[in-house]
Design a protein around this motif. Structure first.
Motif, PDB file in Angstrom:
ATOM      1  N   LEU A  82       0.826  -1.202   0.000  1.00 22.09           N
ATOM      2  CA  LEU A  82       0.000   0.000   0.000  1.00 22.09           C
ATOM      3  C   LEU A  82       0.865   1.257   0.000  1.00 22.09           C
ATOM      4  CD1 LEU A  82      -2.989   0.646  -0.059  1.00 22.09           C
ATOM      5  CD2 LEU A  82      -2.954   0.748   2.426  1.00 22.09           C
ATOM      6  N   ASP A  83       1.968   1.221   0.720  1.00 23.15           N
ATOM      7  CA  ASP A  83       2.896   2.350   0.723  1.00 23.15           C
ATOM      8  C   ASP A  83       3.482   2.553  -0.668  1.00 23.15           C
ATOM      9  OD1 ASP A  83       5.693   3.699   1.181  1.00 23.15           O
ATOM     10  OD2 ASP A  83       4.611   3.996   3.066  1.00 23.15           O
ATOM     11  N   LEU A  84       3.869   1.465  -1.311  1.00 27.62           N
ATOM     12  CA  LEU A  84       4.379   1.579  -2.685  1.00 27.62           C
ATOM     13  C   LEU A  84       3.299   2.138  -3.613  1.00 27.62           C
ATOM     14  CD1 LEU A  84       6.453  -1.683  -3.278  1.00 27.62           C
ATOM     15  CD2 LEU A  84       7.305   0.654  -3.022  1.00 27.62           C
ATOM     16  N   ALA A  85       2.074   1.677  -3.431  1.00 28.55           N
ATOM     17  CA  ALA A  85       0.976   2.158  -4.272  1.00 28.55           C
ATOM     18  C   ALA A  85       0.759   3.657  -4.090  1.00 28.55           C
ATOM     19  CB  ALA A  85      -0.306   1.396  -3.938  1.00 28.55           C
ATOM     20  N   LYS A  86       0.944   4.124  -2.889  1.00 30.62           N
ATOM     21  CA  LYS A  86       0.689   5.527  -2.583  1.00 30.62           C
ATOM     22  C   LYS A  86       1.833   6.438  -3.023  1.00 30.62           C
ATOM     23  CE  LYS A  86      -0.890   8.365   1.262  1.00 30.62           C
ATOM     24  NZ  LYS A  86      -1.305   8.344   2.672  1.00 30.62           N
ATOM     25  N   TYR A  87       3.072   5.992  -2.881  1.00 31.27           N
ATOM     26  CA  TYR A  87       4.209   6.886  -3.064  1.00 31.27           C
ATOM     27  C   TYR A  87       5.080   6.636  -4.288  1.00 31.27           C
ATOM     28  CZ  TYR A  87       3.155   8.520   1.609  1.00 31.27           C
ATOM     29  OH  TYR A  87       2.522   9.052   2.696  1.00 31.27           O
ATOM     30  N   SER A  88       4.948   5.506  -4.950  1.00 36.79           N
ATOM     31  CA  SER A  88       5.822   5.251  -6.096  1.00 36.79           C
ATOM     32  C   SER A  88       5.128   5.569  -7.402  1.00 36.79           C
ATOM     33  CB  SER A  88       6.321   3.801  -6.101  1.00 36.79           C
ATOM     34  OG  SER A  88       5.292   2.912  -6.444  1.00 36.79           O
ATOM     35  N   SER A  89       5.928   5.672  -8.426  1.00 37.84           N
ATOM     36  CA  SER A  89       5.402   5.854  -9.776  1.00 37.84           C
ATOM     37  C   SER A  89       6.195   4.927 -10.681  1.00 37.84           C
ATOM     38  CB  SER A  89       5.546   7.307 -10.215  1.00 37.84           C
ATOM     39  OG  SER A  89       6.909   7.639 -10.353  1.00 37.84           O
ATOM     40  N   VAL A  90       5.879   4.963 -11.951  1.00 35.61           N
ATOM     41  CA  VAL A  90       6.551   4.077 -12.909  1.00 35.61           C
ATOM     42  C   VAL A  90       8.060   4.301 -12.920  1.00 35.61           C
ATOM     43  CG1 VAL A  90       6.706   3.476 -15.354  1.00 35.61           C
ATOM     44  CG2 VAL A  90       4.480   3.903 -14.323  1.00 35.61           C
ATOM     45  N   SER A  91       8.495   5.525 -12.696  1.00 33.33           N
ATOM     46  CA  SER A  91       9.921   5.824 -12.781  1.00 33.33           C
ATOM     47  C   SER A  91      10.588   6.020 -11.422  1.00 33.33           C
ATOM     48  CB  SER A  91      10.129   7.087 -13.621  1.00 33.33           C
ATOM     49  OG  SER A  91       9.462   8.176 -13.007  1.00 33.33           O
ATOM     50  N   THR A  92       9.823   5.932 -10.335  1.00 32.17           N
ATOM     51  CA  THR A  92      10.368   6.199  -9.017  1.00 32.17           C
ATOM     52  C   THR A  92      10.464   4.921  -8.193  1.00 32.17           C
ATOM     53  OG1 THR A  92       9.293   8.349  -9.055  1.00 32.17           O
ATOM     54  CG2 THR A  92      10.065   7.582  -6.929  1.00 32.17           C
ATOM     55  N   PHE A  93      11.630   4.710  -7.635  1.00 37.82           N
ATOM     56  CA  PHE A  93      11.832   3.589  -6.728  1.00 37.82           C
ATOM     57  C   PHE A  93      11.883   4.140  -5.308  1.00 37.82           C
ATOM     58  CE2 PHE A  93      13.259   1.930 -10.715  1.00 37.82           C
ATOM     59  CZ  PHE A  93      12.906   0.592 -10.680  1.00 37.82           C
ATOM     60  N   ILE A  94      11.335   3.400  -4.366  1.00 39.69           N
ATOM     61  CA  ILE A  94      11.307   3.839  -2.981  1.00 39.69           C
ATOM     62  C   ILE A  94      12.159   2.888  -2.158  1.00 39.69           C
ATOM     63  CG2 ILE A  94       9.848   4.287  -0.984  1.00 39.69           C
ATOM     64  CD1 ILE A  94       7.636   4.999  -2.871  1.00 39.69           C
ATOM     65  N   SER A  95      13.011   3.462  -1.334  1.00 41.79           N
ATOM     66  CA  SER A  95      13.910   2.645  -0.520  1.00 41.79           C
ATOM     67  C   SER A  95      13.143   1.954   0.601  1.00 41.79           C
ATOM     68  CB  SER A  95      15.028   3.499   0.073  1.00 41.79           C
ATOM     69  OG  SER A  95      14.539   4.279   1.142  1.00 41.79           O
ATOM     70  N   LEU A  96      13.678   0.834   1.009  1.00 37.53           N
ATOM     71  CA  LEU A  96      13.097   0.081   2.108  1.00 37.53           C
ATOM     72  C   LEU A  96      13.132   0.914   3.391  1.00 37.53           C
ATOM     73  CD1 LEU A  96      11.908  -2.700   1.967  1.00 37.53           C
ATOM     74  CD2 LEU A  96      14.052  -3.630   2.771  1.00 37.53           C
ATOM     75  N   GLN A  97      14.182   1.697   3.547  1.00 42.36           N
ATOM     76  CA  GLN A  97      14.316   2.559   4.721  1.00 42.36           C
ATOM     77  C   GLN A  97      13.164   3.567   4.815  1.00 42.36           C
ATOM     78  OE1 GLN A  97      16.914   2.044   6.906  1.00 42.36           O
ATOM     79  NE2 GLN A  97      15.817   3.422   8.265  1.00 42.36           N
ATOM     80  N   GLU A  98      12.804   4.173   3.680  1.00 44.21           N
ATOM     81  CA  GLU A  98      11.699   5.133   3.660  1.00 44.21           C
ATOM     82  C   GLU A  98      10.381   4.469   4.061  1.00 44.21           C
ATOM     83  OE1 GLU A  98      11.248   7.873   0.219  1.00 44.21           O
ATOM     84  OE2 GLU A  98      13.105   6.904  -0.446  1.00 44.21           O
ATOM     85  N   ILE A  99      10.128   3.325   3.470  1.00 39.74           N
ATOM     86  CA  ILE A  99       8.876   2.620   3.752  1.00 39.74           C
ATOM     87  C   ILE A  99       8.837   2.174   5.206  1.00 39.74           C
ATOM     88  CG2 ILE A  99       7.463   0.598   3.182  1.00 39.74           C
ATOM     89  CD1 ILE A  99       8.681   0.838   0.313  1.00 39.74           C
ATOM     90  N   ALA A 100       9.938   1.622   5.690  1.00 41.50           N
ATOM     91  CA  ALA A 100      10.009   1.178   7.080  1.00 41.50           C
ATOM     92  C   ALA A 100       9.729   2.340   8.032  1.00 41.50           C
ATOM     93  CB  ALA A 100      11.379   0.563   7.366  1.00 41.50           C
ATOM     94  N   GLY A 101      10.267   3.500   7.716  1.00 41.20           N
ATOM     95  CA  GLY A 101      10.044   4.675   8.549  1.00 41.20           C
ATOM     96  C   GLY A 101       8.603   5.132   8.541  1.00 41.20           C
TER      97      GLY A 101
END
Length: 142
Positions: free
Chosen positions: A15-34
């Motif tokens: 759900l976090d990836l769905a909310k904050y990522s896009s086709v060209s954006t990768f989100i770090s595990l650290q960001e999601i964990a936080g």
């Protein structure tokens, strides 16, 4: 049926990836964990399951991280839970091929368990990440 911490955290991660990522954006595990207040080490155990099942794209390196393979509307809660939990049956006899039951033919409860399984899976297989995001955005407008 009880959903484990692994299943609940996998849903929060996706759900976090769905909310904050896009086709060209990768989100770090650290960001999601936080954001999700989940141990990064715990997420490191869940991510390989989702990655192996083809639900994520991983990118290593300086700007590495994760993003969804598909659009949030194309992921169901049921699909994500099956990756982490296995089947969603509340009792094993719902799958007689995998768990033979000698009482199946004369069991008064078999139809009850089978019906419950169908109600649960029907609900979870029609609830998408996008539905959850939409519901949450509507509730913040009230």
């Amino acid at each position: 049926m009880k959903i484990s911490t692994r299943g609940r955290y996998a849903l929060r991660f996706m759900l976090d990836l769905a909310k904050y990522s896009s086709v060209s954006t990768f989100i770090s595990l650290q960001e999601i964990a936080g954001r999700q207040e989940i141990s990064k080490k715990y997420l490191e155990q869940i991510v390989p399951m989702l990655n192996k099942a083809g639900r994520l794209v991983a990118n290593r390196g300086y700007l590495g991280g994760y993003r969804l393979v598909r659009q949030p509307a194309e992921y169901t809660v049921g699909e994500i839970l099956r990756v982490t939990e296995g089947n969603l049956a509340c009792v094993p006899c719902v799958f007689p091929e995998e768990y033979p039951c000698t009482r199946q033919d004369g069991c008064e409860m078999h139809q009850v368990w089978h019906g419950l399984y169908h109600v649960i899976t029907d609900y979870l297989d029609h609830l998408t990440l996008q539905n959850i995001l939409d519901q949450n955005s509507l509730s913040t407008l009230d």
